[in-house]
Design a protein around this motif. Structure first.
Motif, short mmCIF file in Angstrom:
data_model
loop_
_atom_site.label_atom_id
_atom_site.label_comp_id
_atom_site.label_asym_id
_atom_site.label_seq_id
_atom_site.Cartn_x
_atom_site.Cartn_y
_atom_site.Cartn_z
N THR A 209 35.62 51.98 43.38
CA THR A 209 35.40 50.75 44.12
C THR A 209 36.78 50.20 44.49
OG1 THR A 209 33.34 50.26 42.94
CG2 THR A 209 34.44 48.41 44.02
N PHE A 210 37.04 50.03 45.78
CA PHE A 210 38.37 49.67 46.26
C PHE A 210 38.33 48.29 46.91
CE2 PHE A 210 38.36 54.21 45.94
CZ PHE A 210 39.66 54.59 45.66
N LEU A 211 39.31 47.46 46.56
CA LEU A 211 39.42 46.10 47.08
C LEU A 211 40.62 46.02 48.02
CD1 LEU A 211 38.59 43.07 47.03
CD2 LEU A 211 40.07 42.82 45.03
N ARG A 212 40.41 45.42 49.20
CA ARG A 212 41.48 45.31 50.17
C ARG A 212 42.58 44.37 49.67
NH1 ARG A 212 40.84 44.54 56.74
NH2 ARG A 212 43.06 44.50 57.24
N VAL A 213 43.83 44.80 49.85
CA VAL A 213 44.99 44.02 49.44
C VAL A 213 45.20 42.88 50.42
CG1 VAL A 213 47.49 44.07 49.11
CG2 VAL A 213 46.08 46.00 48.32
N ARG A 214 45.32 41.68 49.89
CA ARG A 214 45.67 40.52 50.72
C ARG A 214 47.18 40.28 50.57
NH1 ARG A 214 41.68 36.49 52.26
NH2 ARG A 214 39.57 37.09 51.68
N GLY A 215 47.94 40.85 51.47
CA GLY A 215 49.39 40.69 51.42
C GLY A 215 50.04 41.71 50.51
N THR A 216 50.10 41.41 49.20
CA THR A 216 50.71 42.33 48.24
C THR A 216 49.85 42.44 46.99
OG1 THR A 216 52.03 40.59 47.18
CG2 THR A 216 53.06 41.76 49.02
N ALA A 217 50.09 43.52 46.24
CA ALA A 217 49.41 43.73 44.96
C ALA A 217 50.34 44.53 44.06
CB ALA A 217 48.09 44.47 45.15
N VAL A 218 50.21 44.35 42.75
CA VAL A 218 50.99 45.10 41.78
C VAL A 218 50.20 46.35 41.38
CG1 VAL A 218 52.06 45.10 39.50
CG2 VAL A 218 52.11 43.03 40.91
N VAL A 219 50.84 47.53 41.45
CA VAL A 219 50.20 48.77 41.02
C VAL A 219 50.99 49.37 39.86
CG1 VAL A 219 49.13 49.29 43.24
CG2 VAL A 219 51.44 50.10 42.78
N LYS A 220 50.27 50.10 39.01
CA LYS A 220 50.90 50.73 37.84
C LYS A 220 50.53 52.20 37.82
CE LYS A 220 47.10 49.38 34.75
NZ LYS A 220 46.22 48.96 35.85
N ALA A 221 51.15 52.95 36.90
CA ALA A 221 50.94 54.39 36.83
C ALA A 221 49.45 54.72 36.72
CB ALA A 221 51.69 54.96 35.63
N LEU B 25 35.48 45.59 50.73
CA LEU B 25 35.31 46.54 49.64
C LEU B 25 34.96 47.92 50.20
CD1 LEU B 25 33.02 44.39 47.31
CD2 LEU B 25 35.41 44.96 46.83
N TYR B 26 35.59 48.97 49.64
CA TYR B 26 35.18 50.34 49.92
C TYR B 26 34.41 50.85 48.71
CZ TYR B 26 37.11 52.37 54.22
OH TYR B 26 37.34 52.73 55.52
N LEU B 27 33.17 51.27 48.93
CA LEU B 27 32.38 51.98 47.93
C LEU B 27 32.06 53.33 48.55
CD1 LEU B 27 31.91 48.90 47.19
CD2 LEU B 27 29.81 49.65 46.11
N THR C 82 44.84 48.04 53.50
CA THR C 82 45.27 48.85 52.35
C THR C 82 44.42 48.45 51.16
OG1 THR C 82 47.53 48.99 53.21
CG2 THR C 82 47.23 49.41 50.86
N TYR C 83 43.96 49.43 50.39
CA TYR C 83 42.99 49.17 49.33
C TYR C 83 43.48 49.76 48.00
CZ TYR C 83 39.93 48.12 53.26
OH TYR C 83 39.40 47.58 54.40
N VAL C 84 43.12 49.09 46.90
CA VAL C 84 43.44 49.58 45.56
C VAL C 84 42.16 49.69 44.76
CG1 VAL C 84 44.67 49.10 43.41
CG2 VAL C 84 45.75 48.54 45.59
N LYS C 85 42.02 50.80 44.04
CA LYS C 85 40.84 51.01 43.19
C LYS C 85 40.88 50.05 42.01
CE LYS C 85 38.43 54.64 40.59
NZ LYS C 85 38.47 56.08 40.18
N ILE C 86 39.79 49.30 41.81
CA ILE C 86 39.75 48.37 40.68
C ILE C 86 39.50 49.15 39.40
CG2 ILE C 86 38.93 46.50 42.18
CD1 ILE C 86 36.19 46.80 40.85
N ALA C 87 40.07 48.66 38.29
CA ALA C 87 39.93 49.36 37.02
C ALA C 87 38.55 49.16 36.41
CB ALA C 87 41.00 48.88 36.05
N ALA C 88 38.07 47.94 36.39
CA ALA C 88 36.76 47.65 35.78
C ALA C 88 36.07 46.51 36.51
CB ALA C 88 36.92 47.33 34.30
N LYS C 89 36.71 45.34 36.50
CA LYS C 89 36.11 44.15 37.12
C LYS C 89 37.20 43.39 37.87
CE LYS C 89 33.01 41.81 34.85
NZ LYS C 89 32.34 40.90 33.87
N SER C 90 36.82 42.85 39.02
CA SER C 90 37.80 42.13 39.83
C SER C 90 37.12 40.99 40.56
CB SER C 90 38.46 43.08 40.83
OG SER C 90 39.43 42.41 41.60
#
Length: 229
Positions: free
Chosen positions: A84-96, A217-219, A201-209
């Protein structure tokens, strides 16, 4: 004068009540423009199970995610699905290990160890291409989960786009020329910035957002817009 009872007119469709959540299909295998009003507090989304069925999209898991609304707060919870991917509003922090989606491309954000080497059993270093300086890389994920192209950051920066970028895909019509940028930090995370792209640009959510009015949202391969009526 007639003594008949007052006429009760039936609505043509479900009434849209204030405070309800509405999901609208923007693109993908499911019918574009399909709009689904959600009046309750919890709704399951999936390919076969749930209140919102996205049957045409084989990239959607049988039970994919749950959307909840409590006291005006909307949250999406992933069911360990295909993503499940949430669109980035401006910027987002990503980790490994985080997964990023731009256009039709999927990437994993990985850290790079500058001291890493690959000696043989007798200690001889394997011949390799010259190492590019940088502390992170993007690994393209191909259909079926196979690894694709890999790009290592230069001066802790990577850009994604249709052309003229660190990692470019000229054949992907859904990528903007300059689509997104990653700037690495000393703690191993990176700032992901959308560069005003057309498709986001979208980031996959880990569990809940948390999601808000106007989020996307991309599903699977279905893009949904979230509206609070």
């Amino acid at each position: 004068m007639s003594d008949s009872k007052p006429r009760k007119t039936q609505p043509l469709g479900p009434l849209v009540r204030s405070g309800h959540v509405r999901l609208t299909v923007v693109s993908g295998p499911c019918p574009n423009g399909l709009s689904i009003g959600l009046g309750g507090s919890e709704h399951e989304i999936g390919r076969k199970n749930g209140d919102v069925i996205l049957a045409e999209d084989l990239g959607v898991s049988v039970s994919h995610a749950t959307l909840t609304k409590t006291k005006g707060r909307i949250q999406i919870a992933d069911h360990s699905s295909n993503g499940t991917f949430l669109r980035v509003r401006g910027t987002a922090v990503v980790k490994a290990g985080d997964i990023i989606r731009t256009g039709n491309q999927l990437f994993r954000y990985d850290l790079v160890n500058p001291a890493e080497s690959h000696p043989t059993a007798d200690g001889t270093l394997l011949l390799t291409s010259p190492r590019r300086k940088g502390n992170f890389r993007l690994l393209q994920i191909l259909e079926g989960g196979k690894p694709g192209l890999s790009a290592t950051s230069s001066n802790n920066e990577l850009t994604i786009g249709g052309e003229g970028s660190s990692i470019a895909f000229t054949s992907d019509a859904h990528l903007s020329t300059k689509h997104a940028r990653l700037l690495g930090s000393d703690d191993g995370t990176a700032i992901l910035e959308d560069l005003g792209s057309t498709n986001g640009t979208y980031v996959k959510i880990a569990a809940k957002s948390d999601v808000t009015h106007g989020d996307y949202l991309y599903l699977g391969n279905t893009l949904l817009r979230v509206d609070l009526t």
